[in-house]
Design a protein around this motif. Structure first.
Motif, PDB file in Angstrom:
ATOM      1  N   GLN A   1       0.842  -1.194   0.000  1.00  0.00           N
ATOM      2  CA  GLN A   1       0.000   0.000   0.000  1.00  0.00           C
ATOM      3  C   GLN A   1       0.882   1.251   0.000  1.00  0.00           C
ATOM      4  O   GLN A   1       2.024   1.222   0.484  1.00  0.00           O
ATOM      5  CB  GLN A   1      -0.889  -0.001   1.245  1.00  0.00           C
ATOM      6  CG  GLN A   1      -1.862  -1.164   1.350  1.00  0.00           C
ATOM      7  CD  GLN A   1      -3.086  -0.960   0.443  1.00  0.00           C
ATOM      8  OE1 GLN A   1      -3.302   0.104  -0.116  1.00  0.00           O
ATOM      9  NE2 GLN A   1      -3.874  -2.018   0.312  1.00  0.00           N
TER      10      GLN A   1
ATOM     11  N   THR B   1       0.417  -7.404   7.181  1.00  0.00           N
ATOM     12  CA  THR B   1       0.018  -8.590   6.408  1.00  0.00           C
ATOM     13  C   THR B   1       0.679  -8.613   5.038  1.00  0.00           C
ATOM     14  O   THR B   1       0.851  -7.580   4.394  1.00  0.00           O
ATOM     15  CB  THR B   1      -1.508  -8.636   6.223  1.00  0.00           C
ATOM     16  OG1 THR B   1      -1.957  -7.404   5.629  1.00  0.00           O
ATOM     17  CG2 THR B   1      -2.209  -8.826   7.555  1.00  0.00           C
TER      18      THR B   1
ATOM     19  N   ILE C   1      -4.094 -16.104  -0.192  1.00  0.00           N
ATOM     20  CA  ILE C   1      -5.171 -15.382  -0.872  1.00  0.00           C
ATOM     21  C   ILE C   1      -5.594 -16.042  -2.189  1.00  0.00           C
ATOM     22  O   ILE C   1      -6.776 -16.188  -2.489  1.00  0.00           O
ATOM     23  CB  ILE C   1      -4.752 -13.922  -1.171  1.00  0.00           C
ATOM     24  CG1 ILE C   1      -4.343 -13.204   0.121  1.00  0.00           C
ATOM     25  CG2 ILE C   1      -5.873 -13.172  -1.891  1.00  0.00           C
ATOM     26  CD1 ILE C   1      -5.452 -12.958   1.079  1.00  0.00           C
TER      27      ILE C   1
ATOM     28  N   SER D   1      -6.400  -7.845  -6.521  1.00  0.00           N
ATOM     29  CA  SER D   1      -7.723  -7.351  -6.121  1.00  0.00           C
ATOM     30  C   SER D   1      -7.773  -7.078  -4.619  1.00  0.00           C
ATOM     31  O   SER D   1      -8.344  -6.065  -4.177  1.00  0.00           O
ATOM     32  CB  SER D   1      -8.805  -8.363  -6.500  1.00  0.00           C
ATOM     33  OG  SER D   1      -8.858  -8.552  -7.901  1.00  0.00           O
ATOM     34  N   ALA D   2      -7.163  -7.979  -3.833  1.00  0.00           N
ATOM     35  CA  ALA D   2      -7.150  -7.799  -2.377  1.00  0.00           C
ATOM     36  C   ALA D   2      -6.332  -6.574  -1.981  1.00  0.00           C
ATOM     37  O   ALA D   2      -6.718  -5.814  -1.078  1.00  0.00           O
ATOM     38  CB  ALA D   2      -6.584  -9.049  -1.710  1.00  0.00           C
TER      39      ALA D   2
ATOM     40  N   ALA E   1      -8.297  -3.481  -2.852  1.00  0.00           N
ATOM     41  CA  ALA E   1      -9.421  -3.277  -1.933  1.00  0.00           C
ATOM     42  C   ALA E   1      -8.960  -2.846  -0.547  1.00  0.00           C
ATOM     43  O   ALA E   1      -9.781  -2.446   0.290  1.00  0.00           O
ATOM     44  CB  ALA E   1     -10.238  -4.563  -1.830  1.00  0.00           C
ATOM     45  N   GLY E   2      -7.653  -2.924  -0.286  1.00  0.00           N
ATOM     46  CA  GLY E   2      -7.119  -2.521   1.002  1.00  0.00           C
ATOM     47  C   GLY E   2      -7.276  -3.555   2.095  1.00  0.00           C
ATOM     48  O   GLY E   2      -7.086  -3.257   3.283  1.00  0.00           O
ATOM     49  N   THR E   3      -7.580  -4.794   1.716  1.00  0.00           N
ATOM     50  CA  THR E   3      -7.776  -5.844   2.724  1.00  0.00           C
ATOM     51  C   THR E   3      -6.457  -6.467   3.186  1.00  0.00           C
ATOM     52  O   THR E   3      -6.430  -7.195   4.175  1.00  0.00           O
ATOM     53  CB  THR E   3      -8.702  -6.951   2.195  1.00  0.00           C
ATOM     54  OG1 THR E   3      -8.167  -7.462   0.961  1.00  0.00           O
ATOM     55  CG2 THR E   3     -10.098  -6.400   1.931  1.00  0.00           C
ATOM     56  N   ILE E   4      -5.382  -6.207   2.465  1.00  0.00           N
ATOM     57  CA  ILE E   4      -4.045  -6.643   2.877  1.00  0.00           C
ATOM     58  C   ILE E   4      -3.089  -5.468   2.735  1.00  0.00           C
ATOM     59  O   ILE E   4      -3.319  -4.553   1.941  1.00  0.00           O
ATOM     60  CB  ILE E   4      -3.533  -7.844   2.046  1.00  0.00           C
ATOM     61  CG1 ILE E   4      -3.619  -7.563   0.532  1.00  0.00           C
ATOM     62  CG2 ILE E   4      -4.296  -9.108   2.404  1.00  0.00           C
ATOM     63  CD1 ILE E   4      -3.070  -8.685  -0.334  1.00  0.00           C
ATOM     64  N   ASP E   5      -2.022  -5.495   3.512  1.00  0.00           N
ATOM     65  CA  ASP E   5      -1.055  -4.395   3.478  1.00  0.00           C
ATOM     66  C   ASP E   5      -0.100  -4.503   2.297  1.00  0.00           C
ATOM     67  O   ASP E   5       0.350  -3.483   1.752  1.00  0.00           O
ATOM     68  CB  ASP E   5      -0.237  -4.372   4.772  1.00  0.00           C
ATOM     69  CG  ASP E   5      -1.095  -4.104   5.998  1.00  0.00           C
ATOM     70  OD1 ASP E   5      -1.778  -3.063   6.014  1.00  0.00           O
ATOM     71  OD2 ASP E   5      -1.094  -4.948   6.919  1.00  0.00           O
TER      72      ASP E   5
END
Length: 322
Positions: A112, A125, A159, A167-168, A171-175
């Motif tokens: 990110q 993560t 994942i 995609s993850a 979406a910000g669901t993983i760092d």
């Protein structure tokens, strides 16, 4: 003896059918584990007719790396593009072997935008494909290289393939995530940070061609035909960037910029020899044994790789070019 025209036509038709049956293309099944840059040369070689010229009907079938390795052993799958997964199976004792290495490792740690360096991922993560897979191995190696214990100071999350990881991350669901092209490129264009290129710390045998030891022993000619088709398309891609960009744009549904950057990165990652060094294979064996907590055995490079077919193909194509 008088033979009627009708009889001649019938005889000719029978002979034609017999000849057609005798020369019918042999089917070869290649397992692949994701629609990425690594699979693009296989698809294009088939589209260009490089396999058909050798009377081979190549069928690309999507499957996980573990299923592909099992398929090689059972004979249901002839080849696998997931060479890293096949090599890990070979290290564990499976009778499979790598025969052609098209790419250097194309795996990148992308995070990110708020993370500027690998050290920033302590306590964060990291997305990988599957535990025990190539992305898992790369993630652990990169983290350790930067002083982060992957068991205690980071959380590795299983994942899925590179597209799902992208995609993850989006979406910000993983760092962060280990990504392969073109998804590392897409992520970076989105504003994420590419923190590390795995090829900087080890020359991992990456995507290419693996088969069973039985296949190599009993059908070397077919193995050579497949390797020849792949080496021809590798050289074609290098010599025809514009056409390559057009194909990869369609194959992976990319825009012009993504296609241009993906092809440039792919060409940079190509191996000219189709093989790795013994030192690189030894490093891969040692790293795999440590990461999977297997007992260190007396595994030699020749137990899991055989570059002899590739060496022949490269030498022959070099002579043809002169």
């Amino acid at each position: 003896m008088h033979v009627s025209l009708k009889a001649i036509v019938i005889i000719g038709t029978v002979l034609l059918l017999t000849w057609t049956s005798a020369t019918q293309a042999r089917e070869a099944v290649i397992g692949y584990s994701g629609r990425t840059i690594a699979e693009m040369p296989f698809a294009w070689a088939s589209r260009k007719g490089f396999f058909k010229e050798a009377n081979l009907d190549v069928k690309m079938i999507y499957m996980s790396t573990s299923i592909a390795a099992k398929g090689l052993m059972s004979g249901d799958v002839d080849y696998s593009t997931a060479m890293g997964g096949a090599l890990r199976a070979a290290i564990a004792g499976a009778p499979v072997i790598a025969v052609y290495s098209m790419f250097k490792a194309q795996m990148y740690l992308v995070a990110q935008p708020r993370y500027k360096q690998v050290a920033d991922l302590k306590g964060k993560t990291v997305g990988i494909s599957v535990f025990g897979g190539a992305y898992d191995l790369v993630a652990r190696t990169i983290l350790k290289h930067h002083g982060i214990d992957p068991e205690k100071q980071a959380t590795l999350l299983q994942i899925g393939d590179s597209r799902t990881l992208y995609s993850a991350l989006s979406a910000g669901t993983i760092d962060s995530a280990i990504l392969g092209p073109p998804y590392d490129i897409k992520a970076e264009l989105d504003g994420n940070n590419r923190l590390f290129d795995s090829s900087e710390i080890f020359d991992m045998p990456f995507s290419g061609l693996a088969t069973s030891k039985k296949k190599l022993q009993q059908d070397r000619a077919e193995v050579k035909a497949i390797v020849r088709g792949l080496e021809r398309i590798r050289r074609y891609i290098v010599a025809n960037r514009g056409e390559s960009e057009a194909f990869v744009k369609q194959f992976l549904n990319l825009n012009d910029q993504e296609a241009r950057l993906s092809v440039a990165q792919m060409i940079k990652s190509f191996r000219d020899t189709g093989r790795t060094t013994d030192d690189a294979v030894v490093d891969f064996i040692d790293t795999t044994l440590r990461s999977t907590k297997q007992k260190v055995g007396n595994i030699k490079p020749g137990d899991i790789v055989d570059w002899s077919v590739t060496t022949e193909v490269v030498r022959e194509l070099d002579k043809e070019k002169k």
